[in-house]
Design an enzyme around this catalytic site. Structure first.
Site, PDB file in Angstrom:
ATOM      1  N   ASN A   4      11.176   1.411  22.321  1.00 58.20           N
ATOM      2  CA  ASN A   4      12.231   2.356  22.653  1.00 58.20           C
ATOM      3  C   ASN A   4      12.377   2.410  24.169  1.00 58.20           C
ATOM      4  O   ASN A   4      12.465   1.382  24.818  1.00 58.20           O
ATOM      5  CB  ASN A   4      11.918   3.714  22.010  1.00 58.20           C
ATOM      6  CG  ASN A   4      13.150   4.400  21.491  1.00 58.20           C
ATOM      7  OD1 ASN A   4      14.141   4.529  22.194  1.00 58.20           O
ATOM      8  ND2 ASN A   4      13.103   4.846  20.249  1.00 58.20           N
TER       9      ASN A   4
ATOM     10  N   ASP B  57      10.458   8.547  22.673  1.00 52.29           N
ATOM     11  CA  ASP B  57      11.771   7.928  22.558  1.00 52.29           C
ATOM     12  C   ASP B  57      12.155   7.463  23.956  1.00 52.29           C
ATOM     13  O   ASP B  57      11.392   6.766  24.607  1.00 52.29           O
ATOM     14  CB  ASP B  57      12.766   8.925  21.960  1.00 52.29           C
ATOM     15  CG  ASP B  57      13.995   8.241  21.360  1.00 52.29           C
ATOM     16  OD1 ASP B  57      14.568   7.371  22.021  1.00 52.29           O
ATOM     17  OD2 ASP B  57      14.394   8.599  20.241  1.00 52.29           O
TER      18      ASP B  57
END
Length: 284
Positions: free
Chosen positions: A143, A188
């Site tokens: 990510n 993330d």
């Protein structure tokens, strides 16, 4: 004991918001589901500044000369006159560009939204001349990525593993020395500060209700927490002094609820005051 920082809403009424970048005095972000790149100032005034791919799972960053690279099925470059041209024959999701114009693009070969079984992801190096070379693989849903100010370390969020992973950046741009930098997270999109800490996301605290929590991690420990009412997609430090934390969040309803969440426009940009300014890349 970590410090709690309460955020405020800068902009709302958005679809899914990802890939925030502080650039040219404003926060730029990928507006997933709307197929556009939007810039917003600190007073909440927003405008569409470029077109992006349709759908989800793409991002962008800037070359040292200010031209923008956008990921997708191919890596595209936006020229100053508004034209869009191929930059490299390289598909992917997240991107970070260093001070020499080397782009690191990560990706994976399964359809997350279709519920396909996960397969290992990778990181490709795209040199300024367009040459592409795979420099890492075996990643569990790669990510967000950052590069330290000295250009010698790349950090990547492995979302499905719950860890931040570090690599040494070799003289030729390759990656080596893979190691765990922090664990026990739900990382993330990530951003790096001048003290060497990373802002990312973590699982809810025991007994907590509501949404996600954005955390600052230094030497494996959480030093600050920013609570959210929704799911956190990414974070970015910016502002005139680099000490404004921008957090992207939205109502995540699982893969089966993506269309309804996009239609309901639950996406937001939150802001909070950070203890240290941004450092490294993505840059300003």
């Amino acid at each position: 004991m970590s410090e709690l920082i309460r955020p405020r809403v800068l902009l709302d009424g958005l679809a899914y918001v990802e890939s925030p970048r502080w650039h040219d005095g404003r926060l730029w972000f990928a507006h997933w589901g709307a197929g556009e790149i939007v810039a917003v100032d600190l007073d909440g005034r927003a405008e569409v500044v470029a077109a992006g791919p349709d759908g989800l799972g793409w991002s962008f960053d800037f070359l040292p000369d200010g031209r923008m690279l956008v990921t997708g099925e191919r890596l595209l470059r936006h020229e100053p006159d508004g034209t869009v041209v191929p930059h490299a024959d390289c598909g992917g999701a997240e991107i970070v560009v260093d001070g020499a114009g080397n782009a690191y693009v990560n990706g994976f070969a399964f359809d997350f939204l279709a519920g396909e079984a996960p397969s290992p992801g990778w990181i490709d190096l795209v040199r300024p001349d367009g040459e592409v070379r795979r420099v890492a693989d075996g990643l569990r849903f790669p990510n967000g990525m950052v590069i330290t100010p000295d250009g010698r370390t790349l950090l990547v969020a492995e979302s499905f593993a719950g860890v931040l992973t570090a690599f040494d950046v070799d003289a030729d741009g390759g990656l080596s020395g893979r190691r765990t930098w922090a664990e026990g997270l739900g990382p993330d999109g990530i951003t790096l500060d001048a003290a060497g800490a990373v802002w990312t996301h973590a699982a809810k605290e025991p007994g907590a209700t509501g949404g996600d929590v954005c955390v600052r991690v230094l030497d494996g420990e959480v030093t600050h927490r920013v609570p959210q009412e929704q799911f956190g997609f990414a974070a970015m430090l910016g502002g005139p002094d680099g000490r404004t934390l921008f957090v992207c969040d939205a109502d995540w309803r699982g893969v089966e609820g993506v269309e309804s969440a996009l239609a309901d426009r639950t996406g937001r940009i939150l802001v909070a005051d950070a203890p240290e300014p941004r450092a490294g890349w993505p840059g300003g």
